[in-house]
Structures are given as C-alpha cells and as structure tokens.
Design an enzyme around this catalytic site. Sequence first.
Site, PDB file in Angstrom:
ATOM      1  N   GLY A  90       0.848  -1.202   0.000  1.00 22.04           N
ATOM      2  CA  GLY A  90       0.000   0.000   0.000  1.00 22.04           C
ATOM      3  C   GLY A  90       0.879   1.246   0.000  1.00 22.04           C
ATOM      4  O   GLY A  90       1.965   1.236   0.579  1.00 22.04           O
ATOM      5  N   ASP A  91       0.391   2.324  -0.632  1.00 27.22           N
ATOM      6  CA  ASP A  91       1.252   3.510  -0.761  1.00 27.22           C
ATOM      7  C   ASP A  91       1.368   4.322   0.536  1.00 27.22           C
ATOM      8  O   ASP A  91       2.021   5.356   0.573  1.00 27.22           O
ATOM      9  CB  ASP A  91       0.784   4.402  -1.925  1.00 27.22           C
ATOM     10  CG  ASP A  91      -0.629   4.928  -1.719  1.00 27.22           C
ATOM     11  OD1 ASP A  91      -1.231   4.641  -0.655  1.00 27.22           O
ATOM     12  OD2 ASP A  91      -1.139   5.612  -2.625  1.00 27.22           O
ATOM     13  N   ASP A 204       8.370  12.209  47.118  1.00 24.81           N
ATOM     14  CA  ASP A 204       8.283  10.772  46.816  1.00 24.81           C
ATOM     15  C   ASP A 204       8.470   9.954  48.093  1.00 24.81           C
ATOM     16  O   ASP A 204       9.488   9.293  48.289  1.00 24.81           O
ATOM     17  CB  ASP A 204       9.388  10.468  45.765  1.00 24.81           C
ATOM     18  CG  ASP A 204       9.418   9.017  45.330  1.00 24.81           C
ATOM     19  OD1 ASP A 204       8.402   8.321  45.505  1.00 24.81           O
ATOM     20  OD2 ASP A 204      10.470   8.583  44.804  1.00 24.81           O
TER      21      ASP A 204
HETATM   22  C1  SPV Z   1      10.924   5.903  40.610  1.00 21.79           C
HETATM   23  O1  SPV Z   1      10.961   6.218  39.408  1.00 21.79           O
HETATM   24  O2  SPV Z   1      10.091   6.366  41.387  1.00 21.79           O
HETATM   25  C2  SPV Z   1      11.872   4.950  41.152  1.00 21.79           C
HETATM   26  C3  SPV Z   1      13.191   4.797  40.509  1.00 21.79           C
HETATM   27  O3  SPV Z   1      11.581   4.347  42.148  1.00 21.79           O
HETATM   28  S1  SPV Z   1      14.278   5.806  41.380  1.00 21.79           S
HETATM   29  O4  SPV Z   1      13.759   7.167  41.369  1.00 21.79           O
HETATM   30  O5  SPV Z   1      15.568   5.734  40.700  1.00 21.79           O
HETATM   31  O6  SPV Z   1      14.389   5.314  42.738  1.00 21.79           O
HETATM   32 MG    MG Z   2       9.890   5.044  43.135  1.00 24.32          MG
END
Ligand code: SPV
Ligand code: MG
Length: 431
Positions: A90-91, A204
């Site tokens: 197909g093109d 985090d």
């Molecule tokens: C994340 O991406 O949250 C991880 C990987 O757990 S790290 O940040 O390298 O711990």
């Molecule tokens: Mg993590």
Amino acid sequence: MKRVYTCFCTDVIHEGHLNIIKEARKYGDVIVGVLSDEAMVRYNRFPVVSFEERVQMVTEIEGVSDVVIQKDIMYDQIIKKLKPDYVIHGDNWKTGPMKAIRDNVISALKEYGGEIIDVPYTYNENVRRIDARIQEKLAMPEYRRKRLRQLIGMCPIVKTIEVHSGLTGLIAEKTVVEHNGELDQFDAMWISSLCDSTAKGKPDIELVDMTSRFRTIDDVMEVTTKPIIFDGDTGGLTEHFVYTVRSLERMGVSAIIIEDKTGLKKNSLFGTEVVQTQDSIEHFCEKITAGKKIQLTDDFMIIARIESLILEQGMEDALKRAFAYVEAGADGIMIHSRKKDPAEILEFCDLFREKNQNTPIVVVPSSFNSITEAELAQHGVNIVIYANQLTRSAFPAMEQTAKDILKYHRAQEVDSRLMPIKDIISLIEEL
Ligand code: SPV
Ligand code: MG
C-alpha cells in the site's frame, strides 16, 4: 512466470489486503510473507492471534501461491533470498516512519533490477473500524496484563519509559523513530512513584495514596495499549499489599515492583544522604509470598527490588537477597544503583546469572546512563526502565517558558519553541 512479493503485518485480513493480492496477481505468482511475532512487536502491532493462525489466514487467501516467514520488519534479507521481480505494498509507506522500510526495499531490489509497486492504500470506514477494534482489544486487561511476560520472551530487552498522565502515556504509546534504517519504539510503561508524586507537587515518600496512584494508571490506560509496570514503593503493610496486588491485577497492570525498604521511604537516588531502613530478608520474603498467593492469574508479576547497593550494604548482601526473594516467589529482580559507573550493576547481573538464568532482571539506568541497551542485554538484563526522563525534560521547558513570558510581558518570544496551536488541538484523536 514472474514473482511478486508482499508482506502482511496484521491479525485480520480485510479488503485492503485482498486488494493488494488482487493487484499482485496481475504481475505474477504471489508470495506472501507473514511477519514474525518479534518483528510485529517492533512495528507497533502486538499480535493478538498466534503466528500459526496468521500463517493459516494468509494461506487460505485465494490467489496466494506461497507463504513464507519474514523475520524482520526490514525486507532486505527476504528479498535477497527470494529475489522477487516485484514487491507490492500500500502507498501509505511513502511517508512517516514506514518510509524507512520502503527505502530498504528499494535498495534491496536495486541489486538485481527488481521493481516496487505502490498500490493506493485502502482506507475506508470498514478498514478503520477493524483497525480500531484490534487496538481496543489490546487495551483490555486480559490482553494487556500478559503482554509484559510475552515481551520478555520476544525482545532482547524490554524498553520501558516513565508515564504519569494520559499525555505522557500517548508519547510512550505512539512515538516511533527511524534511525540508521531501523524503526524503534518503547515496549512498556513505568508508573514511577517519583514522577507520579512530582506531577502532583508532592515528595516521593509514599504520601500520594493508592487511590490517587490508581487514578493515574486509569488515565494512562484509557489512551494506551502497552503493558504497565507499577512502582509500588515498599508495598506498604503486607495486609495492605495483598489488596494492591488484587486491584492492579484486575485493572490489567502487568507487574508491580516493590523495594526492600521499611518505615518512611525516601527516593533511592538520595542514597545514604538520608535515613532509609532496609527491610529484613524474612519480612520482605513474607510480603512477596503473600502477594503471590493472592493473585489470580499466571500473568501478573511481582518484582522484588533490592536496595543493598543504594544503601551500601555490599554485593554479597544484594545477591543473598536476590536468591531469597526468588525463592519466596518473586517473578523478577530489580537491582538499583546510584553510581555513575555501571560496574556494580553489571557485576551483580553476571553473578546472579551464574546461578539463575531465567528470572528476569530489571534495571533503572538513571545514574549509570552511559550504558546501552545492548550492553545491558549482554549481561542478562531483560527490562530497562527510563524512569524519570520525560518529567525531567518537560519541567525545565515549562519553567523557561514561564520565565520568558514574565520577562517580555508577552508570549511572542517563546512561540517558536512551542507546539503549533493546530498541532495541539489535533494531538488527541476523537472517537
Ligand atoms: C521511581 O521512578 O520512582 C523509582 C526509581 O523508584 S528511582 O527514582 O531511581 O528510585
Ligand atoms: Mg519510586
């Protein structure tokens, strides 16, 4: 009789394919290549029917003289072998990433004077609906969940990119590049605790609760089909972890990675600069075993992440834990490091592989970023996760734009760096 070659990369034969066969027959005997599973994956067409069934489907088409296996998305090898007088397609491959495939065909045919035939691509409502249905099927939990295990069996290394929203999910799903005559794309997605938290302006530290993390997964799932690996932090209390496993499995997530830390978790990239406590082998093993016991399918994976190198506990401790976690039921091992030099990661992989050749190994090369995927694969790594690069590229770009608008008191100066309005309004396809 002249010979005409075409290759199908599809789970369903529709009128577009039949049209190609009809056209091909005008030129001679028709040989159809069926793309192998491994090659389909490279082409963003994850197979939903088996290779044998695809061969059967093509064999049954009227007018097909012979069916062969094509093992690579590029045609040069098969053309060298078959020496067809014509290759027909197909093109739609004249533009976009598929152009690399067409270029490859042209140079292979040039060797002996073969010719290329581009037939108008059949694109109507019926064909569109069939294509859309295959994509939708791939998004369903029962297909998506098992796809990670399938990919581990098919790919030299499963390339995984961080996503934290529908938009980043679309980037992971759709980005295809052509480089040095090869097409490439990501295989899987990582829902990072770091980036999911950062997107919400939170640290985090397992502060963003599971309900919110699941909401992120849902946003990503709505617009993608690729498998998801969920960053489950420490997994929390074992009594809670089993519920998390059940929910993720039901949603169609393929794997959870839990790290062997306890108490207030901080991001691993802080290393020993902050207080972090590693869990005991016994307790972490209990958590893994409880999770494995609760899951209902054979598809879902619980991957144990070892923090011994991050917390400077040594190689011996890392290996001891790896074997214990596998014994407790872990479906994979993630080994992490924050050194720039990949040496300790490679040493771990080599020593682990001496005793265990099968359990998948996962790595996250954020710090040791000079290592290539091919080198990692040579040391037995099965999954590579680019854990935060999308977030880290977006943030400075947005911040610079904000600064420049403040500086110039208008937006003209930043405009050349921005996606055009017409592109952003058509970025998301409507149903
Ligand atoms: C994340 O991406 O949250 C991880 C990987 O757990 S790290 O940040 O390298 O711990
Ligand atoms: Mg993590």
